[in-house]
Design a protein around this motif. Structure first.
Motif, PDB file in Angstrom:
ATOM      1  N   UNK A  14       0.831  -1.209   0.000  1.00  0.00           N
ATOM      2  CA  UNK A  14       0.000   0.000   0.000  1.00  0.00           C
ATOM      3  C   UNK A  14       0.865   1.259   0.000  1.00  0.00           C
ATOM      4  N   UNK A  15       2.022   1.202   0.615  1.00  0.00           N
ATOM      5  CA  UNK A  15       2.919   2.352   0.636  1.00  0.00           C
ATOM      6  C   UNK A  15       3.605   2.570  -0.712  1.00  0.00           C
ATOM      7  N   UNK A  16       3.941   1.470  -1.398  1.00  0.00           N
ATOM      8  CA  UNK A  16       4.746   1.576  -2.615  1.00  0.00           C
ATOM      9  C   UNK A  16       3.945   1.656  -3.909  1.00  0.00           C
ATOM     10  N   UNK A  17       2.909   0.804  -4.034  1.00  0.00           N
ATOM     11  CA  UNK A  17       2.273   0.662  -5.348  1.00  0.00           C
ATOM     12  C   UNK A  17       1.527   1.909  -5.820  1.00  0.00           C
ATOM     13  N   UNK A  18       0.769   2.600  -4.965  1.00  0.00           N
ATOM     14  CA  UNK A  18       0.118   3.821  -5.456  1.00  0.00           C
ATOM     15  C   UNK A  18       1.130   4.867  -5.938  1.00  0.00           C
ATOM     16  N   UNK A  19       2.236   5.023  -5.216  1.00  0.00           N
ATOM     17  CA  UNK A  19       3.271   5.972  -5.642  1.00  0.00           C
ATOM     18  C   UNK A  19       3.887   5.533  -6.970  1.00  0.00           C
ATOM     19  N   UNK A  20       4.075   4.222  -7.135  1.00  0.00           N
ATOM     20  CA  UNK A  20       4.622   3.708  -8.395  1.00  0.00           C
ATOM     21  C   UNK A  20       3.647   3.958  -9.546  1.00  0.00           C
ATOM     22  N   UNK A  22      -2.706   7.577  -8.784  1.00  0.00           N
ATOM     23  CA  UNK A  22      -2.325   7.183  -7.427  1.00  0.00           C
ATOM     24  C   UNK A  22      -3.562   6.858  -6.598  1.00  0.00           C
ATOM     25  N   UNK A  23      -4.598   7.685  -6.734  1.00  0.00           N
ATOM     26  CA  UNK A  23      -5.834   7.465  -5.971  1.00  0.00           C
ATOM     27  C   UNK A  23      -6.489   6.146  -6.368  1.00  0.00           C
ATOM     28  N   UNK A  24      -6.509   5.849  -7.672  1.00  0.00           N
ATOM     29  CA  UNK A  24      -7.126   4.601  -8.138  1.00  0.00           C
ATOM     30  C   UNK A  24      -6.367   3.392  -7.617  1.00  0.00           C
ATOM     31  N   UNK A  25      -5.043   3.476  -7.638  1.00  0.00           N
ATOM     32  CA  UNK A  25      -4.235   2.357  -7.141  1.00  0.00           C
ATOM     33  C   UNK A  25      -4.374   2.210  -5.632  1.00  0.00           C
ATOM     34  N   UNK A  26      -4.443   3.339  -4.928  1.00  0.00           N
ATOM     35  CA  UNK A  26      -4.591   3.287  -3.472  1.00  0.00           C
ATOM     36  C   UNK A  26      -5.927   2.654  -3.087  1.00  0.00           C
ATOM     37  N   UNK A  27      -6.983   3.007  -3.816  1.00  0.00           N
ATOM     38  CA  UNK A  27      -8.294   2.406  -3.557  1.00  0.00           C
ATOM     39  C   UNK A  27      -8.238   0.890  -3.745  1.00  0.00           C
ATOM     40  N   UNK A  28      -7.601   0.459  -4.833  1.00  0.00           N
ATOM     41  CA  UNK A  28      -7.515  -0.973  -5.117  1.00  0.00           C
ATOM     42  C   UNK A  28      -6.718  -1.716  -4.049  1.00  0.00           C
ATOM     43  N   UNK A  29      -5.520  -1.213  -3.742  1.00  0.00           N
ATOM     44  CA  UNK A  29      -4.667  -1.907  -2.781  1.00  0.00           C
ATOM     45  C   UNK A  29      -5.292  -1.876  -1.387  1.00  0.00           C
ATOM     46  N   UNK A  30      -5.925  -0.758  -1.028  1.00  0.00           N
ATOM     47  CA  UNK A  30      -6.561  -0.657   0.292  1.00  0.00           C
ATOM     48  C   UNK A  30      -7.715  -1.637   0.420  1.00  0.00           C
ATOM     49  N   UNK A  31      -8.521  -1.764  -0.636  1.00  0.00           N
ATOM     50  CA  UNK A  31      -9.628  -2.717  -0.600  1.00  0.00           C
ATOM     51  C   UNK A  31      -9.120  -4.155  -0.531  1.00  0.00           C
ATOM     52  N   UNK A  44      10.225  -2.188  -9.476  1.00  0.00           N
ATOM     53  CA  UNK A  44       9.507  -3.332 -10.046  1.00  0.00           C
ATOM     54  C   UNK A  44       9.875  -4.618  -9.310  1.00  0.00           C
ATOM     55  N   UNK A  45      11.172  -4.831  -9.076  1.00  0.00           N
ATOM     56  CA  UNK A  45      11.612  -6.051  -8.403  1.00  0.00           C
ATOM     57  C   UNK A  45      11.078  -6.120  -6.978  1.00  0.00           C
ATOM     58  N   UNK A  46      11.066  -5.004  -6.274  1.00  0.00           N
ATOM     59  CA  UNK A  46      10.552  -4.976  -4.905  1.00  0.00           C
ATOM     60  C   UNK A  46       9.073  -5.324  -4.865  1.00  0.00           C
ATOM     61  N   UNK A  47       8.297  -4.696  -5.730  1.00  0.00           N
ATOM     62  CA  UNK A  47       6.851  -4.927  -5.712  1.00  0.00           C
ATOM     63  C   UNK A  47       6.509  -6.339  -6.149  1.00  0.00           C
ATOM     64  N   UNK A  48       7.241  -6.860  -7.116  1.00  0.00           N
ATOM     65  CA  UNK A  48       6.979  -8.235  -7.537  1.00  0.00           C
ATOM     66  C   UNK A  48       7.334  -9.211  -6.412  1.00  0.00           C
ATOM     67  N   UNK A  49       8.377  -8.891  -5.657  1.00  0.00           N
ATOM     68  CA  UNK A  49       8.796  -9.785  -4.570  1.00  0.00           C
ATOM     69  C   UNK A  49       7.761  -9.831  -3.451  1.00  0.00           C
ATOM     70  N   UNK A  50       7.187  -8.671  -3.101  1.00  0.00           N
ATOM     71  CA  UNK A  50       6.251  -8.655  -1.967  1.00  0.00           C
ATOM     72  C   UNK A  50       4.838  -9.041  -2.373  1.00  0.00           C
ATOM     73  N   UNK A  51       4.579  -9.115  -3.683  1.00  0.00           N
ATOM     74  CA  UNK A  51       3.250  -9.533  -4.150  1.00  0.00           C
ATOM     75  C   UNK A  51       3.364 -10.914  -4.775  1.00  0.00           C
ATOM     76  N   UNK A  52       3.769 -11.875  -3.986  1.00  0.00           N
ATOM     77  CA  UNK A  52       4.040 -13.218  -4.487  1.00  0.00           C
ATOM     78  C   UNK A  52       2.833 -13.872  -5.142  1.00  0.00           C
ATOM     79  N   UNK A  53       3.124 -14.818  -6.011  1.00  0.00           N
ATOM     80  CA  UNK A  53       2.084 -15.516  -6.767  1.00  0.00           C
ATOM     81  C   UNK A  53       1.120 -16.261  -5.844  1.00  0.00           C
TER      82      UNK A  53
END
Length: 241
Positions: A100-106, A208-217, A160-169
């Motif tokens: 939630x901290x990283x993906x909306x900013x990305x 950013x707002x759209x991504x934050x809504x998605x990740x927060x939900x 990209x590598x960080x977010x892919x690592x923390x969002x495992x399959x």
């Protein structure tokens, strides 16, 4: 520090200072051990540990080399560690918080840099998700590809590598199973649609707002599943990343 840890630190220092740059070949084991004032056993153990961390590559019959040290390579072990945390509810919550901290900013950064071709790839993955709405394995694959396409547009390989690592399959698949079981998959697909629409405007704040809504939900859904003890277990499709 153990003697092995000290030996590892010595070799890492050679790499950090540029004495052993990416792609370079290490001296033979006896020479390396003498150079660092180590026993051959300690030098060998340090090299093995750094090979596991993807910092060194042991080529049988050729020697040992420093890898490219690319973020995607070095962070592979982080992704593997994340997969091992799947049964720890506290760790899962922490991972979602980091996302939630990283993906909306990305996503905001991607909106300012995304090309028409990259935007088309995001759209393609979104369409594939809708076509696969009843197939968890395919949904999971295209969901990961959707977010990868968005973050790739930042041009920041480390992010990209960080977010892919923390969002495992494994975690993604478990969340999708929970969404389908709760008839919430359609809402989540709409959230992906909102991210895509925001990106088409190249508006960083809106994206950013759209991504934050998605990740927060998604995070709130995960918390609910963990409270209820209803998060689906790992299935047979989740044997790798």
């Amino acid at each position: 520090m153990s003697l092995t840890d000290k030996a590892i630190a010595q070799i890492r220092e050679l790499i950090r200072t540029g004495a052993l740059p990416p792609g370079s070949k290490l001296p033979p084991e006896p020479e390396l051990a003498a150079q660092l004032g180590l026993s051959r056993n300690l030098a060998r153990e340090a090299v093995k540990a750094l090979a596991v961390a993807r910092i060194l590559e042991i080529r049988r019959g050729d020697g040992t080399y420093v890898t490219s040290l690319e973020p995607t390579l070095l962070l592979e072990n982080l992704g593997g560690a994340v997969e091992l945390l799947q049964g720890d509810s506290g760790a899962l919550r922490d991972l979602m918080e980091v996302r939630r901290l990283l993906e909306p900013a990305a996503t905001a950064l991607a909106a300012t840099r995304i090309s028409d071709e990259q935007l088309s790839e995001v759209r393609r993955q979104l369409d594939a998700m809708r076509a696969a709405r009843d197939d968890v394995e395919r949904l999971n694959t295209h969901d990961a590809a959707f977010h990868r396409a968005v973050v790739s547009a930042t041009g920041n390989d480390t992010l990209l590598a960080l977010l892919e690592a923390i969002s495992g399959r494994t975690l993604r698949a478990r969340i999708w199973r929970g969404l389908i079981d709760a008839d919430a998959a359609e809402r989540t697909l709409e959230e992906h649609e909102a991210i895509y629409r925001a990106l088409t405007t190249r508006d960083a704040a809106l994206s950013q707002a759209a991504a934050l809504m998605h990740v927060s939900n998604t995070e709130e859904g995960l918390r609910k599943h963990l409270r209820d003890g209803s998060l689906p277990e790992q299935g047979p499709l989740e044997t790798g990343r």
